[in-house]
Design an enzyme around this catalytic site. Structure first.
Site, PDB file in Angstrom:
ATOM      1  N   ARG A  68       0.812  -1.219   0.000  1.00 26.22           N
ATOM      2  CA  ARG A  68       0.000   0.000   0.000  1.00 26.22           C
ATOM      3  C   ARG A  68       0.846   1.270   0.000  1.00 26.22           C
ATOM      4  O   ARG A  68       0.407   2.318  -0.455  1.00 26.22           O
ATOM      5  CB  ARG A  68      -0.945  -0.031   1.205  1.00 26.22           C
ATOM      6  CG  ARG A  68      -2.125   0.905   1.070  1.00 26.22           C
ATOM      7  CD  ARG A  68      -3.145   0.693   2.186  1.00 26.22           C
ATOM      8  NE  ARG A  68      -2.528   0.805   3.485  1.00 26.22           N
ATOM      9  CZ  ARG A  68      -2.632  -0.102   4.464  1.00 26.22           C
ATOM     10  NH1 ARG A  68      -3.338  -1.192   4.292  1.00 26.22           N
ATOM     11  NH2 ARG A  68      -2.026   0.070   5.611  1.00 26.22           N
ATOM     12  N   TYR A 122     -15.278  22.255 -10.356  1.00 22.27           N
ATOM     13  CA  TYR A 122     -15.763  20.984 -10.902  1.00 22.27           C
ATOM     14  C   TYR A 122     -16.905  20.482 -10.002  1.00 22.27           C
ATOM     15  O   TYR A 122     -16.793  20.513  -8.773  1.00 22.27           O
ATOM     16  CB  TYR A 122     -14.568  20.026 -10.861  1.00 22.27           C
ATOM     17  CG  TYR A 122     -14.773  18.638 -11.361  1.00 22.27           C
ATOM     18  CD1 TYR A 122     -15.135  18.396 -12.680  1.00 22.27           C
ATOM     19  CD2 TYR A 122     -14.546  17.549 -10.525  1.00 22.27           C
ATOM     20  CE1 TYR A 122     -15.282  17.094 -13.134  1.00 22.27           C
ATOM     21  CE2 TYR A 122     -14.683  16.247 -10.973  1.00 22.27           C
ATOM     22  CZ  TYR A 122     -15.061  16.031 -12.284  1.00 22.27           C
ATOM     23  OH  TYR A 122     -15.195  14.749 -12.728  1.00 22.27           O
ATOM     24  N   ASP A 194      -6.956  23.216  -8.252  1.00 21.38           N
ATOM     25  CA  ASP A 194      -7.191  22.160  -9.235  1.00 21.38           C
ATOM     26  C   ASP A 194      -6.542  22.626 -10.540  1.00 21.38           C
ATOM     27  O   ASP A 194      -7.040  23.530 -11.214  1.00 21.38           O
ATOM     28  CB  ASP A 194      -8.704  21.933  -9.392  1.00 21.38           C
ATOM     29  CG  ASP A 194      -9.025  20.760 -10.322  1.00 21.38           C
ATOM     30  OD1 ASP A 194      -8.213  20.466 -11.221  1.00 21.38           O
ATOM     31  OD2 ASP A 194     -10.099  20.160 -10.153  1.00 21.38           O
ATOM     32  N   LYS A 219      -6.792  12.999 -17.135  1.00 24.02           N
ATOM     33  CA  LYS A 219      -6.964  13.877 -18.300  1.00 24.02           C
ATOM     34  C   LYS A 219      -5.665  13.934 -19.109  1.00 24.02           C
ATOM     35  O   LYS A 219      -5.344  12.992 -19.806  1.00 24.02           O
ATOM     36  CB  LYS A 219      -7.446  15.253 -17.823  1.00 24.02           C
ATOM     37  CG  LYS A 219      -8.624  15.195 -16.827  1.00 24.02           C
ATOM     38  CD  LYS A 219      -9.907  14.680 -17.444  1.00 24.02           C
ATOM     39  CE  LYS A 219     -10.959  14.253 -16.432  1.00 24.02           C
ATOM     40  NZ  LYS A 219     -11.357  15.240 -15.444  1.00 24.02           N
TER      41      LYS A 219
HETATM   42  C1  LIG Z   1     -12.149  15.155 -14.263  1.00 27.75           C
HETATM   43  C2  LIG Z   1     -11.826  16.227 -13.296  1.00 27.75           C
HETATM   44  C3  LIG Z   1     -11.552  15.941 -11.961  1.00 27.75           C
HETATM   45  C4  LIG Z   1     -11.709  14.562 -11.385  1.00 27.75           C
HETATM   46  O1  LIG Z   1     -10.870  13.654 -11.942  1.00 27.75           O
HETATM   47  P1  LIG Z   1     -11.219  12.062 -11.998  1.00 27.75           P
HETATM   48  O2  LIG Z   1      -9.888  11.494 -12.292  1.00 27.75           O
HETATM   49  O3  LIG Z   1     -12.223  11.913 -13.092  1.00 27.75           O
HETATM   50  O4  LIG Z   1     -11.770  11.678 -10.667  1.00 27.75           O
HETATM   51  C5  LIG Z   1     -11.194  16.971 -11.141  1.00 27.75           C
HETATM   52  N1  LIG Z   1     -11.110  18.239 -11.585  1.00 27.75           N
HETATM   53  C6  LIG Z   1     -11.381  18.552 -12.861  1.00 27.75           C
HETATM   54  C7  LIG Z   1     -11.257  19.963 -13.287  1.00 27.75           C
HETATM   55  C8  LIG Z   1     -11.755  17.567 -13.752  1.00 27.75           C
HETATM   56  O5  LIG Z   1     -12.085  17.882 -15.006  1.00 27.75           O
END
Ligand SMILES: *Cc1c(COP(=O)(O)O)cnc(C)c1O
Length: 403
Positions: A68, A122, A194, A219
């Site tokens: 882990r 988000y 973010d 992403k």
């Molecule tokens: C997709 C996204 C997330 C979350 O990511 P996941 O890997 O899908 O959980 C967080 N912030 C933004 C701006 C996003 O587009």
């Protein structure tokens, strides 16, 4: 050889060098070294003897201890991401971007604390604030993304964290991150951003005053729409609390997925350049179309966020939005349904283009989204932009066609 901690290297070089430490890519007894850190799969780690086992109980994140706590494949990805943020102490990995956001907020906030959350966040971030965090006694106030240094007036004695997302991933407001982080820091309040849209390649967050940089690696870092992961990269001051939080919550990621993320990371620079260039061609074309109301893209000089974006960012990624002038929901659906090259799907940042409807009005509380025109969000991939433009042209034709 690993020079990724050398701050004199340019970002594109760091992406290539990052995480390739000799002890993770080879063994002197075998001779040579493998280019990529191999996939080290593990749950149980075997010790030489009991004394060794006891000594390693105090090991930190880069010694084999128990599955882990990671293996060299996991540490290599974390190391490479840390190298991209000057001033970072370390990076924690989570099974998704949302898990990273939750991990950061849970590690930094306690009952009675107050959180300032950007209104353009988000949607699942909002849901977390209004759900689990509220239930735990953490109070959230949503603030105008364009507030700048005015955030100082919203800071209360119990405020512990200001959360930012820039540009907002649905509505693309560009925040004045240096002004907001300076105002927070002057009052002893931490900040978390973010940074999924830009990645540290286009916006090194810690250098702009942010304490914790979050990314959905799902992403652009993954880049191929086949793996999910999230990360938090933090300053020395906040790193121990975040790491303890991640350990206590049992967050662990798969070494196979880390290998996919490392593969994506190596080409991030060339992909981002092409995503940004393609998106710019398409945004310019959309801006000249009679069916389009507004194009929400900070790279366009006409965008309200353009000045701050040009000051702070070294480029644009491929995600932006536009409105369909005077159209209704049904016309928007006809437009999107008619697209062949654009997939209809959540997520973004992959090599393939996507289009989704988005409706920001219902998910705001501090500010009003008053544009009545329906919004479409595009994630521009690596196709030839002239083919994508032809596809969008078909969409416009269908939108009018069967009204
Ligand atoms: C997709 C996204 C997330 C979350 O990511 P996941 O890997 O899908 O959980 C967080 N912030 C933004 C701006 C996003 O587009």
């Amino acid at each position: 050889m690993n020079d990724s901690d050398d701050d004199s290297l340019r970002p594109a070089t760091k992406l290539v060098q990052g995480g390739r430490r000799a002890e993770w890519t080879g063994d002197p007894r075998l001779g040579g070294a493998i280019v990529n850190p191999p996939v080290w799969r593990a749950s149980t780690i075997l010790y030489d003897n009991i004394a060794d086992m006891k000594a390693r109980g105090h090991a930190t994140h880069d010694k084999l201890y128990y599955g882990r706590r990671g293996t060299p494949t996991v540490w290599a990805l974390a190391d490479a991401l840390t190298a991209m943020e000057a001033g970072a102490e370390g990076t924690l990995l989570y099974p998704s971007g949302v898990a990273a956001i939750a991990g950061g907020l849970l590690a930094l906030l306690s009952p009675g604390d107050h959180l300032l959350m950007v209104d353009s966040a988000y949607e699942p971030t909002r849901t977390l604030c209004n759900g689990l965090l509220a239930r735990m006694g953490v109070r959230t106030s949503f603030y105008d993304p364009l507030i700048g240094e005015g955030v100082a007036d919203l800071i209360e004695p119990d405020t512990k964290l200001v959360f930012l997302e820039s540009p907002g991933s649905l509505t693309f407001e560009v925040q004045d991150v240096p002004a907001i982080t300076a105002a927070a820091r002057a009052r002893g309040v931490a900040t978390m951003l973010d940074n999924t849209w830009a990645t540290p390649l286009l916006f090194p967050a810690l250098a702009h005053g942010v304490d914790v940089a979050m990314m959905s690696l799902t992403k652009y870092v993954g880049g191929h729409s086949d793996a999910m992961m999230g990360s938090l990269t933090a300053t020395k001051a906040l790193w121990p609390r975040l790491r303890q939080g991640a350990y206590q919550l049992g967050q662990a990621v798969s070494p196979d997925d880390c290998a996919l993320m490392l593969r994506g990371l190596r080409t991030l620079d060339v992909r981002m350049e092409r995503h940004g260039a393609n998106a710019r061609v398409i945004a310019d074309w959309l801006a000249g179309r009679p069916e389009v109301g507004r194009v929400l893209c900070p790279a366009l000089p006409s965008d309200p966020g353009h000045a701050i974006w040009s000051r702070d960012f070294s480029g644009a990624s491929g995600l932006f939005g536009f409105t369909l002038k005077g159209a209704d929901d049904a016309a928007r659906a006809r437009f999107i349904d008619a697209l062949d090259l654009f997939g209809i799907g959540f997520s973004w940042g992959g090599y393939e283009s996507l289009a989704v409807p988005s409706d920001p009005a219902s998910i705001r509380s501090a500010t009003k989204w008053s544009d009545p025109d329906p919004l479409v969000r595009l994630s521009i991939g690596l196709e030839d932009p002239s083919d994508l433009i032809a596809d969008l042209g078909r969409g416009f034709a269908s939108m009018k066609g069967s009204g």
